[in-house]
Design an enzyme around this catalytic site. Sequence first.
Site, PDB file in Angstrom:
ATOM      1  N   SER A  49       0.831  -1.206   0.000  1.00  0.00           N
ATOM      2  CA  SER A  49       0.000   0.000   0.000  1.00  0.00           C
ATOM      3  C   SER A  49       0.870   1.261   0.000  1.00  0.00           C
ATOM      4  O   SER A  49       1.567   1.540  -0.964  1.00  0.00           O
ATOM      5  CB  SER A  49      -0.944  -0.042   1.203  1.00  0.00           C
ATOM      6  OG  SER A  49      -1.947   0.934   1.103  1.00  0.00           O
ATOM      7  N   ASP A  89     -10.919  -5.126  -2.707  1.00  0.00           N
ATOM      8  CA  ASP A  89     -10.190  -4.118  -1.938  1.00  0.00           C
ATOM      9  C   ASP A  89     -10.956  -2.805  -1.954  1.00  0.00           C
ATOM     10  O   ASP A  89     -11.059  -2.144  -2.988  1.00  0.00           O
ATOM     11  CB  ASP A  89      -8.795  -3.928  -2.543  1.00  0.00           C
ATOM     12  CG  ASP A  89      -7.861  -3.142  -1.649  1.00  0.00           C
ATOM     13  OD1 ASP A  89      -8.339  -2.231  -0.954  1.00  0.00           O
ATOM     14  OD2 ASP A  89      -6.654  -3.442  -1.656  1.00  0.00           O
ATOM     15  N   HIS A  95      -7.911  -5.497   1.165  1.00  0.00           N
ATOM     16  CA  HIS A  95      -6.691  -4.779   1.529  1.00  0.00           C
ATOM     17  C   HIS A  95      -6.027  -5.368   2.781  1.00  0.00           C
ATOM     18  O   HIS A  95      -4.837  -5.694   2.769  1.00  0.00           O
ATOM     19  CB  HIS A  95      -7.022  -3.306   1.757  1.00  0.00           C
ATOM     20  CG  HIS A  95      -5.857  -2.391   1.573  1.00  0.00           C
ATOM     21  ND1 HIS A  95      -5.309  -2.133   0.329  1.00  0.00           N
ATOM     22  CD2 HIS A  95      -5.122  -1.666   2.461  1.00  0.00           C
ATOM     23  CE1 HIS A  95      -4.297  -1.287   0.462  1.00  0.00           C
ATOM     24  NE2 HIS A  95      -4.154  -1.002   1.754  1.00  0.00           N
TER      25      HIS A  95
END
Length: 429
Positions: free
Chosen positions: A194, A371, A402
Amino acid sequence: MFAREVLRSVDNMASKRSNTFKVLLASLAVAALGYVLRSPSLYLRRETKSSLGYPKDSLLNFTELTAEYGYLSEEHKVLTDDGYILTMFRIVKARNCHRAKRSPPVLLMHGLLQSSSGPDAGLAYLISDACYDLWLGNVRGNYYSREHVRLDPDKDPAYWKFYIEEIGIYDVPAMIDYVLNYTGFEKLNYIGFSQGTGTFLVMCSEKPGYCDKVKLVISLAPASRQMHTQSKIFRTMTQTFYRMEGLLSMTGLQEVFSKGGFSQEFVAFFCQLSGVTERLCEKVIDAFDHVDSTHLGSITNQTTRVLFGHFPAGTSVHNMARYGQSMNSGRFEKFDYGREQNLVLYGSEEPPQYNLSATTVPVMCIYGKNDGLVDTRDVEWLMAQLPNVLEMVKVEDPQWNHMDVTYSQYTGDTIFPKIHEYLLKYTSA
């Protein structure tokens, strides 16, 4: 008469359950609001938490946690060019590796509001057991990297004037240099989750030559622009920070979602209090992260209880505000201070875009369909901008989201095989 008594009893039970649920929701809402603030610490000794039933793993720091599972780790301090003192960890002995370490070293970088610590479902153990020389970074402002050579994070607002720009320009290069200097290698392999990918992209754009120090980037749910983020909670929260940053700064609020404050301590307590509160915390995670509300979850109950002992780990208001900005832009760009200030700082009315074409290092990307924080459309947009993408892998499980990247019980079966495949391609025996 009997029927009426039964109905009355059922109504009373339903009412009690409803009231209980409302109280739990209200308590969690208060805690969630408190998470935003760097509130005074409600310090509970480890012994006290243990007696209250906290999971042991939620009470351990990184070196203690790895030792608990049969791994030996070291702590390293890294100084950035602008004076921030960062903590890195290196797993020097894995439980299930019985051969010499592979080379070059691997640097694993966490995402927003995370640190190197976390539940035992993490990638660190899997990578170490595959005999890689694993290093884990911690960026400025999180629990392990809350130091500076002259600024006090509790007293000096200047400490918190950072966002992904400074992390990419100072923190990531400093950690790469430290690992290479310490191990004697010229290059390393980088795994970014991320924000850990986003800051790497910033580094390649703003620090010419640093991409040449990396052989391979494995990008996990990469965060760059977030124009299509579907999490209403995350979108609303970050955009609120963006709109209100000036006001919040005037009130002295610079740090948010810190580990060790009253709010984080409360939620850690609340989520392990009972089966009911535990399930409620799981539903909050679901609502925060998943596109598909029918998601059954791959994060175990035990992992959820441990997770809130380490997460969130803190960042700056300015960094959260930058994420709010990214929800409104179709570009991966620097902070937007408004037309007048942009002209002063950048010489243009709009903030400059980061030069994604500068990321010349080979990139392999893994992402999930479900996600809610980093949407597949934004991932695919990003990969189309990079000049050296080896492969894009959409996880086969349609529910993969995620948080699953770092906390799922199925990480070893879903994403690690592909990670291992590419590490081997760019690793010496």
